[in-house]
Design a protein around this motif. Structure first.
Motif, PDB file in Angstrom:
ATOM      1  N   GLY A   1       0.827  -1.215   0.000  1.00 36.76           N
ATOM      2  CA  GLY A   1       0.000   0.000   0.000  1.00 36.76           C
ATOM      3  C   GLY A   1       0.858   1.261   0.000  1.00 36.76           C
ATOM      4  O   GLY A   1       2.054   1.213   0.274  1.00 36.76           O
ATOM      5  N   ILE A   2       0.204   2.366  -0.283  1.00 37.04           N
ATOM      6  CA  ILE A   2       0.867   3.672  -0.297  1.00 37.04           C
ATOM      7  C   ILE A   2       0.886   4.223   1.129  1.00 37.04           C
ATOM      8  O   ILE A   2      -0.130   4.204   1.815  1.00 37.04           O
ATOM      9  CB  ILE A   2       0.050   4.650  -1.193  1.00 37.04           C
ATOM     10  CG1 ILE A   2      -0.067   4.132  -2.633  1.00 37.04           C
ATOM     11  CG2 ILE A   2       0.556   6.067  -1.097  1.00 37.04           C
ATOM     12  CD1 ILE A   2       1.095   4.406  -3.499  1.00 37.04           C
ATOM     13  N   THR A   3       2.047   4.714   1.559  1.00 31.12           N
ATOM     14  CA  THR A   3       2.071   5.456   2.817  1.00 31.12           C
ATOM     15  C   THR A   3       2.723   6.822   2.563  1.00 31.12           C
ATOM     16  O   THR A   3       3.467   6.997   1.606  1.00 31.12           O
ATOM     17  CB  THR A   3       2.845   4.726   3.941  1.00 31.12           C
ATOM     18  OG1 THR A   3       4.133   4.391   3.445  1.00 31.12           O
ATOM     19  CG2 THR A   3       2.141   3.472   4.399  1.00 31.12           C
ATOM     20  N   VAL A   4       2.414   7.758   3.448  1.00 26.98           N
ATOM     21  CA  VAL A   4       2.835   9.146   3.254  1.00 26.98           C
ATOM     22  C   VAL A   4       3.544   9.632   4.509  1.00 26.98           C
ATOM     23  O   VAL A   4       3.040   9.431   5.615  1.00 26.98           O
ATOM     24  CB  VAL A   4       1.595  10.039   2.968  1.00 26.98           C
ATOM     25  CG1 VAL A   4       1.994  11.493   2.801  1.00 26.98           C
ATOM     26  CG2 VAL A   4       0.847   9.556   1.732  1.00 26.98           C
ATOM     27  N   LYS A   5       4.715  10.245   4.314  1.00 27.49           N
ATOM     28  CA  LYS A   5       5.510  10.714   5.451  1.00 27.49           C
ATOM     29  C   LYS A   5       5.917  12.168   5.202  1.00 27.49           C
ATOM     30  O   LYS A   5       6.482  12.464   4.144  1.00 27.49           O
ATOM     31  CB  LYS A   5       6.769   9.834   5.503  1.00 27.49           C
ATOM     32  CG  LYS A   5       7.512   9.827   6.788  1.00 27.49           C
ATOM     33  CD  LYS A   5       8.668   8.834   6.715  1.00 27.49           C
ATOM     34  CE  LYS A   5       9.982   9.595   6.691  1.00 27.49           C
ATOM     35  NZ  LYS A   5      11.094   8.956   6.095  1.00 27.49           N
ATOM     36  N   ARG A   6       5.638  13.051   6.139  1.00 25.65           N
ATOM     37  CA  ARG A   6       5.988  14.475   5.957  1.00 25.65           C
ATOM     38  C   ARG A   6       7.503  14.652   5.807  1.00 25.65           C
ATOM     39  O   ARG A   6       8.286  13.976   6.458  1.00 25.65           O
ATOM     40  CB  ARG A   6       5.547  15.280   7.184  1.00 25.65           C
ATOM     41  CG  ARG A   6       4.063  15.510   7.285  1.00 25.65           C
ATOM     42  CD  ARG A   6       3.609  16.733   6.511  1.00 25.65           C
ATOM     43  NE  ARG A   6       4.037  17.991   7.099  1.00 25.65           N
ATOM     44  CZ  ARG A   6       3.280  18.755   7.888  1.00 25.65           C
ATOM     45  NH1 ARG A   6       2.051  18.381   8.193  1.00 25.65           N
ATOM     46  NH2 ARG A   6       3.728  19.906   8.371  1.00 25.65           N
ATOM     47  N   LEU A   7       7.885  15.617   4.960  1.00 23.14           N
ATOM     48  CA  LEU A   7       9.316  15.889   4.747  1.00 23.14           C
ATOM     49  C   LEU A   7       9.833  17.031   5.618  1.00 23.14           C
ATOM     50  O   LEU A   7      11.022  17.095   5.916  1.00 23.14           O
ATOM     51  CB  LEU A   7       9.567  16.277   3.279  1.00 23.14           C
ATOM     52  CG  LEU A   7       9.552  15.152   2.245  1.00 23.14           C
ATOM     53  CD1 LEU A   7       9.552  15.739   0.838  1.00 23.14           C
ATOM     54  CD2 LEU A   7      10.741  14.226   2.429  1.00 23.14           C
ATOM     55  N   SER A   8       8.967  17.976   5.950  1.00 19.22           N
ATOM     56  CA  SER A   8       9.409  19.125   6.750  1.00 19.22           C
ATOM     57  C   SER A   8       8.180  19.824   7.297  1.00 19.22           C
ATOM     58  O   SER A   8       7.049  19.499   6.919  1.00 19.22           O
ATOM     59  CB  SER A   8      10.204  20.111   5.879  1.00 19.22           C
ATOM     60  OG  SER A   8       9.332  20.818   5.009  1.00 19.22           O
ATOM     61  N   TYR A   9       8.410  20.812   8.161  1.00 22.44           N
ATOM     62  CA  TYR A   9       7.298  21.615   8.679  1.00 22.44           C
ATOM     63  C   TYR A   9       6.642  22.391   7.550  1.00 22.44           C
ATOM     64  O   TYR A   9       5.417  22.464   7.432  1.00 22.44           O
ATOM     65  CB  TYR A   9       7.826  22.597   9.741  1.00 22.44           C
ATOM     66  CG  TYR A   9       6.827  23.674  10.081  1.00 22.44           C
ATOM     67  CD1 TYR A   9       5.769  23.424  10.949  1.00 22.44           C
ATOM     68  CD2 TYR A   9       6.936  24.953   9.499  1.00 22.44           C
ATOM     69  CE1 TYR A   9       4.838  24.413  11.236  1.00 22.44           C
ATOM     70  CE2 TYR A   9       6.009  25.942   9.786  1.00 22.44           C
ATOM     71  CZ  TYR A   9       4.965  25.663  10.650  1.00 22.44           C
ATOM     72  OH  TYR A   9       4.053  26.641  10.930  1.00 22.44           O
ATOM     73  N   GLY A  10       7.476  22.978   6.696  1.00 22.56           N
ATOM     74  CA  GLY A  10       6.980  23.937   5.720  1.00 22.56           C
ATOM     75  C   GLY A  10       6.193  23.334   4.581  1.00 22.56           C
ATOM     76  O   GLY A  10       5.127  23.829   4.208  1.00 22.56           O
ATOM     77  N   ILE A  11       6.728  22.277   3.979  1.00 24.87           N
ATOM     78  CA  ILE A  11       6.127  21.768   2.748  1.00 24.87           C
ATOM     79  C   ILE A  11       6.663  20.375   2.444  1.00 24.87           C
ATOM     80  O   ILE A  11       7.812  20.064   2.775  1.00 24.87           O
ATOM     81  CB  ILE A  11       6.417  22.743   1.570  1.00 24.87           C
ATOM     82  CG1 ILE A  11       5.670  22.334   0.291  1.00 24.87           C
ATOM     83  CG2 ILE A  11       7.901  22.922   1.303  1.00 24.87           C
ATOM     84  CD1 ILE A  11       5.630  23.420  -0.780  1.00 24.87           C
TER      85      ILE A  11
END
Ligand SMILES: O=C(O)CCC(=O)C(=O)O
Ligand SMILES: [Fe+2]
Length: 291
Positions: free
Chosen positions: A2-12
């Motif tokens: 499955g697809i998972t999503v992980k934030r890269l930074s606070y900003g964007i």
């Protein structure tokens, strides 16, 4: 997987894990990637060893692709949907026309009547050091302005031109090059505050690289308003700086993100990228000097 999503930074930005662009993808997987892109402004998908055809096919799942007629000199010889950003010299040994592409903050094709919705940049060669790209969140840029400044800029239109995009590059000093591109891309006005058509949120829509002045104002008046905005928009906490790995693909939303290619390669090293561009909603108007 499955697809998972992980934030890269606070900003964007966010990284999408579990995608394989060499295989046909389900509508559900595409919808998950699209949501991550809308929610985070940019998505990074790593380790994709893809052909130009696969890059184009994946990009088409998100919209209609540009044939890069506004940037006709840099198209891939066999695929008009691919724009080549490279530091490798041309076959005759002359320097690449795109070695300085995107070195000033901008949103793709804001100097046209139909700015790009999205761009998908794919890495085919990267030096160990540098070749980074920086991204900035233009929702945050708008949201963190004072109410007074928001009210001031809300009704204004700013002038965007390709001439400005090349003003401090070597190409800017090549009048023939500049003339050919400006003939295809006359200056346009764009709203300084744009409403993102999918999220309904307001974004700041001016950029140091492409915006010359505010319609109906003198240069000096315009700069008094634009300069603080240019500086504010790219405050470090609103940005993400990406150091590319071979076979990284980054898809950004030009309606809420700006980007800038950093000139931080070591001498004698090279970088080679392919970009596809998704057409966006029409915005802005042809600029009339007398406004
Ligand atoms: O080369 C980069 O990092 C970005 C270049 C650019 O502005 C673009 O491809 O739209
Ligand atoms: Fe760009």
């Amino acid at each position: 997987m499955g697809i998972t999503v992980k934030r890269l930074s606070y900003g964007i930005g966010a990284e999408v894990l579990g995608a394989d662009l060499t295989r046909p993808m389900s509508d559900e997987a595409i919808a998950q990637i699209r949501k991550a892109w809308i929610d985070n402004g940019i998505v990074l998908i790593r380790d994709q060893d893809i052909t130009p055809e696969q890059h184009i096919a994946f990009s088409r799942r998100f919209g209609v692709l540009d044939d890069h007629s506004a940037l006709f000199k840099y198209r891939h010889p066999e695929h008009a949907e691919i724009f080549i950003v490279t530091t490798r010299p041309n076959a005759d040994g002359s320097p690449s026309n795109t070695r300085e592409t995107g070195v000033n903050w901008h949103s793709d094709m804001s100097y046209t009547l139909r700015p790009a919705m999205g761009s998908l940049l794919y890495c085919l060669e990267i030096p160990e050091v540098g070749g980074d790209t920086q991204f900035a969140n233009m929702y945050l840029a708008y949201d963190t302005l004072s109410n007074g400044f928001k009210r001031l800029i809300e009704p204004l239109q700013a002038v965007h031109t390709y001439a400005w995009a090349i003003h401090d590059t070597e190409k800017g000093r090549n009048p023939e090059f500049a003339k050919a591109h400006i003939a295809v891309n006359p200056p346009v006005t764009q709203p300084m505050v744009r409403v993102h058509p999918e999220t309904g949120r307001k974004t700041l829509y001016v950029s140091e690289g492409v915006t010359t002045h505010i319609a109906g104002m003198t240069h000096a008046e315009s700069q008094a308003i634009l300069q603080p905005l240019f500086a504010h928009a790219v405050r470090p906490e609103f940005t993400y700086r990406h150091h590319w790995r071979l076979h990284d693909l980054i898809m950004w939303d030009n309606r809420c993100a700006m980007h800038k290619a950093l000139r931080d390669r070591l001498p004698g090293t090279h970088r080679h990228m392919h970009r596809t561009t998704i057409l966006g909603e029409p915005s802005g108007a042809l600029y009339q000097e007398a406004q």
